[in-house]
Motif scaffolding. Structure first.
Motif: not given
Length: 305
Positions: A120, A128, A130-131, A134, A137, A145, A147, A151, A155
């Motif tokens: 990333a 970014l 991050a969710d 992970n 983001s 989104k 990717y 990640y 992903t």
């Protein structure tokens, strides 16, 4: 005298009999000919001048290149080579940008972004977030989104497969044969109106003036370009009736879209794609090395229109 009259009468009878025999023979030959020809066939569309002629086998028509409309068959952006599933993140067609490196300084992007096989950190130009999983983001600059290969699962595998489908799409477009147009404009397509079809250039293509792409909603265009594509500043690709999802630019070299220019279609680049300052695009960018953006607006086309 009697003998002479008798002979004349006999001769007339012989001539009559011979004539009658010849006539019967001719009629017989006609019947024989008709028997050799066999039965009649009414309303034969294959021979409008003689509808009673034996039509023979029904002719077989070759399927058209594009079974829906004009132009070649579309290039599949799906991981399975078929119809795209909008939820399948292993298919290139579900990304607006898919590449190795992305520099997206100040841009606004509508659609998913993916970078692989890099991390990333190779996405630069905006922050970014991050969710918690992970898996992806988000960013204020991206409606979608983001990717990257580093990640969490699934992903990395999805991106590997998506990159593979991107390369397959490139090879498919590059491998199409029997182009409808070759070396159009000697590579200068500025000011032209392009109808559906397969186009091929053995060198670079320049777009110094607006270009119109005109056709139906299901028509397809594939542009095979062995060199670069360079679009001048403030010029436009204008679609009339056509859909960006059906316009494929297969480019072996680099693609450069000039400042404030507007481009449309699916870009399949063997190397890099650069959108210069304030250029915009309605389409997708699949670049096998990098994508560079600078305050651009990039929006993915609808999958179904």
């Amino acid at each position: 005298m009697k003998n002479s009259s008798h002979l004349r009468s006999l001769s007339k009878k012989v001539i009559f009999l011979l004539s009658f025999s010849i006539l019967l023979s001719l009629i017989g030959c006609g019947n024989l000919t008709k028997q050799i020809r066999g039965p009649t066939y009414a309303n034969n569309p294959n021979n409008p001048t003689n509808p009673n002629e034996n039509p023979g086998p029904t002719p077989t028509m070759s399927p058209p290149n594009n079974p829906v409309r004009l132009g070649p068959a579309p290039v599949s952006l799906s991981s399975n080579g078929g119809e795209l599933n909008p939820a399948d993140l292993s298919s290139a067609g579900n990304y607006v940008i898919l590449t190795g490196i992305s520099n997206a300084s100040g841009s606004q992007i509508v659609g998913n972004m993916g970078v692989s096989p890099v991390a990333a950190t190779y996405i630069t130009g905006f922050p970014l977030v991050a969710d918690s999983t992970n898996v992806f983001s988000t960013s204020a600059n991206v409606t979608g989104k983001i990717y990257a290969a580093d990640y969490a699962v699934p992903t990395p595998n999805n991106l590997t497969t998506a990159i593979g489908s991107m390369e397959t799409a490139y090879n498919d477009a590059a491998g199409r044969v029997n182009p409808d147009y070759t070396e159009l404009g000697a590579g200068n397509i500025g000011g032209l109106t392009l109808v559906p079809g397969l186009y091929k250039w053995s060198s670079s293509v320049i777009i110094p003036q607006d270009v119109a792409i005109t056709g139906g909603a299901n028509d397809v265009w594939i542009f095979q370009i062995a060199g670069d594509v360079t679009m001048s500043s403030a010029k436009n690709i204008i679609l009339t009736g056509a859909q960006p999802k059906n316009v494929f630019w297969q480019v072996a070299g680099q693609v450069t879209i000039g400042t404030t220019a507007h481009f449309e279609g699916i870009v399949l680049s063997k190397t890099a794609v650069t959108l210069q300052t304030n250029a915009s695009m309605l389409g997708r960018i699949f670049a096998q090395s990098m994508v560079a953006l600078d305050n651009n607006n990039l929006t993915q086309p609808s999958l179904v229109m």
